[in-house]
Enzyme design. Structure first.
Site, PDB file in Angstrom:
ATOM      1  N   ALA A  65       0.864  -1.181   0.000  1.00 51.16           N
ATOM      2  CA  ALA A  65       0.000   0.000   0.000  1.00 51.16           C
ATOM      3  C   ALA A  65       0.899   1.228   0.000  1.00 51.16           C
ATOM      4  O   ALA A  65       2.062   1.154   0.411  1.00 51.16           O
ATOM      5  CB  ALA A  65      -0.888  -0.014   1.235  1.00 51.16           C
ATOM      6  N   GLY A 108       0.743  -5.082   0.872  1.00 49.91           N
ATOM      7  CA  GLY A 108      -0.461  -5.176   0.049  1.00 49.91           C
ATOM      8  C   GLY A 108      -0.192  -5.821  -1.308  1.00 49.91           C
ATOM      9  O   GLY A 108      -1.097  -6.402  -1.900  1.00 49.91           O
ATOM     10  N   GLU A 111      -0.327  -9.411  -0.630  1.00 52.80           N
ATOM     11  CA  GLU A 111      -1.746  -9.723  -0.376  1.00 52.80           C
ATOM     12  C   GLU A 111      -2.557  -9.723  -1.677  1.00 52.80           C
ATOM     13  O   GLU A 111      -3.433 -10.564  -1.867  1.00 52.80           O
ATOM     14  CB  GLU A 111      -2.319  -8.723   0.635  1.00 52.80           C
ATOM     15  CG  GLU A 111      -1.729  -8.946   2.026  1.00 52.80           C
ATOM     16  CD  GLU A 111      -2.034  -7.833   3.003  1.00 52.80           C
ATOM     17  OE1 GLU A 111      -1.853  -6.652   2.629  1.00 52.80           O
ATOM     18  OE2 GLU A 111      -2.431  -8.129   4.138  1.00 52.80           O
ATOM     19  N   GLU A 131       5.007  -5.056   6.940  1.00 50.89           N
ATOM     20  CA  GLU A 131       4.268  -4.029   7.685  1.00 50.89           C
ATOM     21  C   GLU A 131       4.799  -3.845   9.110  1.00 50.89           C
ATOM     22  O   GLU A 131       4.756  -2.762   9.668  1.00 50.89           O
ATOM     23  CB  GLU A 131       2.769  -4.384   7.745  1.00 50.89           C
ATOM     24  CG  GLU A 131       2.048  -4.280   6.405  1.00 50.89           C
ATOM     25  CD  GLU A 131       2.022  -5.578   5.610  1.00 50.89           C
ATOM     26  OE1 GLU A 131       2.870  -6.466   5.849  1.00 50.89           O
ATOM     27  OE2 GLU A 131       1.130  -5.698   4.737  1.00 50.89           O
TER      28      GLU A 131
HETATM   29  C1  HXC Z   1       5.047   4.437  -1.130  1.00 54.99           C
HETATM   30  C2  HXC Z   1       6.943   3.489  -1.977  1.00 54.99           C
HETATM   31  C3  HXC Z   1       6.584   2.234  -1.442  1.00 54.99           C
HETATM   32  C4  HXC Z   1       5.364   2.127  -0.723  1.00 54.99           C
HETATM   33  C5  HXC Z   1       8.470   2.028  -2.463  1.00 54.99           C
HETATM   34  N1  HXC Z   1       8.105   3.309  -2.589  1.00 54.99           N
HETATM   35  N2  HXC Z   1       7.555   1.345  -1.748  1.00 54.99           N
HETATM   36  N3  HXC Z   1       6.171   4.579  -1.814  1.00 54.99           N
HETATM   37  N4  HXC Z   1       4.632   3.261  -0.592  1.00 54.99           N
HETATM   38  N5  HXC Z   1       4.912   0.990  -0.224  1.00 54.99           N
HETATM   39  C6  HXC Z   1       8.833   4.368  -3.299  1.00 54.99           C
HETATM   40  C7  HXC Z   1      10.026   4.885  -2.521  1.00 54.99           C
HETATM   41  O1  HXC Z   1       9.636   5.840  -1.567  1.00 54.99           O
HETATM   42  C8  HXC Z   1      10.853   5.485  -3.629  1.00 54.99           C
HETATM   43  O2  HXC Z   1      10.313   6.731  -3.983  1.00 54.99           O
HETATM   44  C9  HXC Z   1      10.611   4.530  -4.795  1.00 54.99           C
HETATM   45  O3  HXC Z   1       9.395   3.846  -4.495  1.00 54.99           O
HETATM   46  C10 HXC Z   1      11.700   3.484  -4.949  1.00 54.99           C
HETATM   47  O4  HXC Z   1      11.873   2.840  -3.711  1.00 54.99           O
HETATM   48  P1  HXC Z   1      13.284   2.644  -2.992  1.00 54.99           P
HETATM   49  O5  HXC Z   1      13.001   2.380  -1.548  1.00 54.99           O
HETATM   50  O6  HXC Z   1      14.213   3.764  -3.332  1.00 54.99           O
HETATM   51  O7  HXC Z   1      13.777   1.303  -3.731  1.00 54.99           O
HETATM   52  P2  HXC Z   1      14.768   0.188  -3.158  1.00 54.99           P
HETATM   53  O8  HXC Z   1      15.896   0.807  -2.418  1.00 54.99           O
HETATM   54  O9  HXC Z   1      15.039  -0.702  -4.322  1.00 54.99           O
HETATM   55  O10 HXC Z   1      13.919  -0.605  -2.070  1.00 54.99           O
HETATM   56  C11 HXC Z   1      12.805  -1.376  -2.478  1.00 54.99           C
HETATM   57  C12 HXC Z   1      11.931  -1.770  -1.245  1.00 54.99           C
HETATM   58  C13 HXC Z   1      11.569  -0.490  -0.459  1.00 54.99           C
HETATM   59  C14 HXC Z   1      12.718  -2.730  -0.376  1.00 54.99           C
HETATM   60  C15 HXC Z   1      10.709  -2.472  -1.786  1.00 54.99           C
HETATM   61  O11 HXC Z   1      11.048   0.491  -1.387  1.00 54.99           O
HETATM   62  C16 HXC Z   1      10.578  -0.733   0.613  1.00 54.99           C
HETATM   63  O12 HXC Z   1      10.885  -1.230   1.683  1.00 54.99           O
HETATM   64  N6  HXC Z   1       9.311  -0.311   0.376  1.00 54.99           N
HETATM   65  C17 HXC Z   1       8.250  -0.393   1.350  1.00 54.99           C
HETATM   66  C18 HXC Z   1       7.756  -1.814   1.457  1.00 54.99           C
HETATM   67  C19 HXC Z   1       6.674  -1.920   2.520  1.00 54.99           C
HETATM   68  O13 HXC Z   1       6.895  -1.613   3.717  1.00 54.99           O
HETATM   69  N7  HXC Z   1       5.461  -2.331   2.123  1.00 54.99           N
HETATM   70  C20 HXC Z   1       4.331  -2.461   2.999  1.00 54.99           C
HETATM   71  C21 HXC Z   1       3.495  -1.208   2.975  1.00 54.99           C
HETATM   72  S1  HXC Z   1       2.166  -1.268   4.102  1.00 54.99           S
HETATM   73  P3  HXC Z   1      11.198   8.080  -3.961  1.00 54.99           P
HETATM   74  O14 HXC Z   1      10.209   9.143  -4.299  1.00 54.99           O
HETATM   75  O15 HXC Z   1      11.768   8.157  -2.607  1.00 54.99           O
HETATM   76  O16 HXC Z   1      12.219   7.820  -5.031  1.00 54.99           O
HETATM   77  C22 HXC Z   1       1.031  -2.240   3.370  1.00 54.99           C
HETATM   78  C23 HXC Z   1      -0.206  -2.459   4.164  1.00 54.99           C
HETATM   79  C24 HXC Z   1      -1.209  -3.247   3.356  1.00 54.99           C
HETATM   80  O17 HXC Z   1       1.187  -2.729   2.302  1.00 54.99           O
HETATM   81  C25 HXC Z   1      -2.573  -2.978   3.798  1.00 54.99           C
HETATM   82  C26 HXC Z   1      -3.602  -3.353   2.769  1.00 54.99           C
HETATM   83  C27 HXC Z   1      -3.602  -2.630   1.493  1.00 54.99           C
END
Ligand code: HXC
Length: 257
Positions: A65, A108, A111, A131
């Site tokens: 998400a 997400g 999921e 998460e």
């Molecule tokens: C918003 C995101 C994002 C996310 C990545 N980006 N994941 N933006 N929400 N979930 C954005 C980053 O901010 C960045 O933007 C760009 O995408 C590239 O990401 P990087 O982090 O620079 O890439 P990398 O170093 O290759 O790392 C990849 C990654 C990391 C390991 C996947 O991006 C990461 O940890 N993302 C979050 C993963 C996460 O926690 N997901 C769960 C979310 S909560 P900028 O603008 O900075 O370049 C969830 C709840 C679900 O899903 C509930 C139901 C829907």
């Protein structure tokens, strides 16, 4: 229909919905999810489409998400947004959905792949529920579908540590169907979609329903449900055609009725 965050294409017998926010690794914001659900429901009604593929790009299926969209929300904001209502609508899609996953399928994103019926992964795919690392927990089925797929021990490990698992681990643990080289994962999903599209649609629909029923009912009620669907198919033209074609030693011609 023109969408901002997804690209929908129709091929012979099936359709592809591609998540398209590559700059943010296809983070699932509300607009993208609204578009995806709208597209899936339209494809579900489209008689030319018999199977749907959801995919992202080589680097990311979806990294979860959109964290930036949720970061400042209050519990009441989340309640009012009611984002999970959209996920419930995906669960109600009657046609088979294949997830073609490469790169990150996290939170997400993981999921969403588990909401699909079949998961084809590239060898670079990484699944996880991270998460916990941002102070929350899975909210779109991660504790339920993952546990049913891989069992309590592995689900606890994935959900409580937030670590990513490789495509290989996901395959061994029963989360996904197949791993293919990254150049072919979408083609593999297309081949599978074509194969499913060539089957009698009513039987496909009722069979999908019956398999999903196994997740939310007792064996007794599930068997009863299966039996009713089995009987119901004897009201279809395609059952008559399929069995007659077998007896006549010819290829069946499905009408979808
Ligand atoms: C918003 C995101 C994002 C996310 C990545 N980006 N994941 N933006 N929400 N979930 C954005 C980053 O901010 C960045 O933007 C760009 O995408 C590239 O990401 P990087 O982090 O620079 O890439 P990398 O170093 O290759 O790392 C990849 C990654 C990391 C390991 C996947 O991006 C990461 O940890 N993302 C979050 C993963 C996460 O926690 N997901 C769960 C979310 S909560 P900028 O603008 O900075 O370049 C969830 C709840 C679900 O899903 C509930 C139901 C829907």
């Amino acid at each position: 229909m023109a969408y901002q965050h997804i690209i929908v294409t129709k091929e012979q017998g099936y359709a592809i919905a591609q998540l398209n926010r590559p700059d943010v690794l296809n983070a699932l914001n509300m607009k993208l999810m609204a578009e995806l659900v709208e597209a899936l429901e339209a494809l579900d009604k489209d008689e030319d489409v018999r199977c749907v593929i959801i995919t992202g790009n080589e680097k990311a299926f979806a990294a979860g998400a959109d964290i930036k969209e949720m970061a400042d929300a209050s519990a009441m904001d989340m309640l009012v947004r009611d984002m999970f209502a959209r996920w419930d609508r995906i669960r109600k899609i009657k046609k088979p959905i294949i997830a073609a996953v490469s790169g990150f399928a996290l939170g997400g994103g993981c999921e969403l792949s588990m909401t699909c019926d079949i998961i084809i992964a590239s060898e670079t795919a990484k699944f996880g529920q991270p998460e916990i690392n941002i102070g929350v927990m899975p909210g779109a089925g991660g504790t339920q579908r993952l546990t049913r797929a891989v069992g309590k021990a592995k689900a606890m490990e994935i959900v409580l540590t937030g670590k990513m698992i490789s495509a290989q681990e996901a395959l061994q643990w029963g989360l996904i169907n197949k791993i293919v080289p990254v150049e072919y994962y979408l083609q593999e999903a297309k081949d599978l979609a074509k194969e499913i599209a060539s089957k009698p649609p009513m039987a496909v629909r009722l069979a999908k329903e019956a398999v999903l029923k196994a997740f939310d009912t007792t064996i007794e009620a599930g068997l009863e449900y299966e039996r009713k669907n089995f009987y119901l198919l004897f009201a279809s033209d395609d059952q008559k055609e399929g069995m007659k074609a077998f007896v006549d030693k010819r290829k069946p011609e499905w009408k979808g009725r």
